[in-house]
Design a protein around this motif. Structure first.
Motif, PDB file in Angstrom:
ATOM      1  N   ARG A  19       0.827  -1.219   0.000  1.00 32.06           N
ATOM      2  CA  ARG A  19       0.000   0.000   0.000  1.00 32.06           C
ATOM      3  C   ARG A  19       0.854   1.259   0.000  1.00 32.06           C
ATOM      4  NH1 ARG A  19      -2.199   3.650   3.787  1.00 32.06           N
ATOM      5  NH2 ARG A  19      -0.980   2.699   5.471  1.00 32.06           N
ATOM      6  N   GLN A  20       1.979   1.206   0.689  1.00 27.42           N
ATOM      7  CA  GLN A  20       2.817   2.385   0.878  1.00 27.42           C
ATOM      8  C   GLN A  20       3.769   2.655  -0.287  1.00 27.42           C
ATOM      9  OE1 GLN A  20       4.382   0.940   4.551  1.00 27.42           O
ATOM     10  NE2 GLN A  20       2.811   1.922   5.819  1.00 27.42           N
TER      11      GLN A  20
ATOM     12  N   VAL B 159      -0.103   7.701   2.822  1.00 28.28           N
ATOM     13  CA  VAL B 159       0.381   6.420   3.348  1.00 28.28           C
ATOM     14  C   VAL B 159       1.373   6.587   4.497  1.00 28.28           C
ATOM     15  CG1 VAL B 159      -0.029   5.241   1.165  1.00 28.28           C
ATOM     16  CG2 VAL B 159       2.225   6.257   1.606  1.00 28.28           C
TER      17      VAL B 159
END
Length: 366
Positions: free
Chosen positions: A139-140, A330
């Motif tokens: 996700r990051q 994020v």
């Protein structure tokens, strides 16, 4: 072949493997999901030759066998079934009859013998990481993968494992994302480029549970992920990744410390004046204890001040607001440090230990 599964288990299994079904292929068998029923297991498989996924589904086995069913039709059918137990039975012509409550449907299938099996991956040294950590790492970093790039290397993420550290890097020519995490054990050094598509699909399947683990096996050509009842196999991208360390500078002339939410909300508001087809940069001016953010477009204008702590010189610099938002979104820290070199050089958002680094190229304001 004849099996009985709950609708919920069936839908979950089909959805998982559907992520490996190609959207555009000349091989019609690859548009299918293979159902293999043995004495003790029900396995669903999809494979586009670059990415393959197989998962096991709970159910009652009444008759063994295998069949390949067109993935989209199969998924559409099982999604629209009522809640309850689903019976799937095939005949000699590979037609699958699907029955649930009073609903009964039939799908034309194909011989499972023609299906392309997943490649065999040697399971030597395994790397263990929690589902939560892997999902977060993806996700990051996934947002700065160059999915549309003609440079194959940019469409992947660089994974470096050294001792007890895993480092993941992505870039698209406008920005770089780096995340580092400490592993529980020490491993031999490895570096591979995993397709962004693979990690993106894996992140959708992972539960994100902190107690559940993912076991990863890496060979020269493939990477294999095992978690829950699912196995994902992907080809690696050949070649050497960019020397990201050389692209980044530790030198800076301006450093600010700012509340992340304040900065995010401010940039988010500025996006009201930067619609598609009318992309205007945000202009950031740092002076004294204030960051001023401005945007001017045919849609309107905005300026807003945010309180900061500053070291070094004043600076005026422009950025693509989306690139800034993607990075800020994020980062979990309440307060962040942003480093500027000059108006023509990238800025860096990073923590003191460089467990995360986000580099963003500026927009020319002249």
């Amino acid at each position: 072949m004849k099996i009985i599964c709950s609708r919920s288990d069936l839908v979950a299994g089909v959805q998982i493997v559907s992520k490996a079904v190609p959207t555009n292929t000349t091989m019609s068998i690859l548009e299918c999901i293979l159902i293999e029923v043995n004495d003790d297991s029900i396995k669903f498989t999809a494979n586009d030759t670059e990415l393959g996924i197989e998962t096991y589904v709970e159910g009652q086995i009444l008759e063994t066998g295998k069949v390949a069913l067109e993935a989209k039709m199969f998924l559409d059918v099982v999604r629209k079934l009522p809640e309850g137990d689903v019976t799937i039975e095939t005949d000699d012509a590979y037609t699958a009859t699907i029955t649930c409550m009073k609903a009964k449907m039939a799908i034309a299938g194909k011989s499972g013998d023609d299906f392309t099996n997943l490649p065999k991956v040697e399971k030597e040294e395994s790397i263990v990481i929690s589902q939560f950590t892997l999902k977060e790492l993806i996700r990051q970093t996934i947002f700065s993968v160059g999915f549309g790039s003609t440079n194959k290397i940019m469409t992947g993420l660089d994974i470096i494992i050294k001792n007890d550290q895993l480092k993941i890097t992505s870039l698209d020519g406008h920005r770089i994302s780096v995340r580092k995490v400490q592993l529980k054990d020490i491993y031999s050094e490895k570096e591979v480029i995993i397709p962004g598509k693979t990690l993106n699909e894996i992140s959708k399947i992972l539960s994100g549970d902190t107690e559940s683990e993912v076991i990863i096996y890496i060979t020269n050509n493939h990477v294999l992920f095992e978690f829950d009842n699912t196995t994902v196999v992907s080809r690696l991208i050949e070649g050497n990744y960019f020397n990201v360390d050389k692209m980044m500078s530790s030198e800076y002339e301006t450093k600010i410390t700012i509340n992340k939410k304040d900065l995010y909300d401010c940039i988010d508001r500025s996006m009201l004046f930067s619609k598609e087809g009318n992309k205007k940069p945000i202009v950031v001016t740092v002076s004294e204890d204030t960051l001023k953010l401005e945007v001017n477009s045919p849609l309107g204008s905005m300026d807003e001040d945010i309180e900061i702590s500053k070291q070094g010189k004043d600076i005026r610099i422009g950025f693509n607001p989306k690139f800034m938002l993607d990075a800020l979104k994020v980062i979990d820290e309440e307060s962040i440090d942003v480093y500027f070199v000059n108006p023509k050089a990238p800025c860096y958002i990073k923590d003191e230990n460089e467990k995360f680094i986000y580099m963003i190229l500026p927009v020319n304001l002249s």
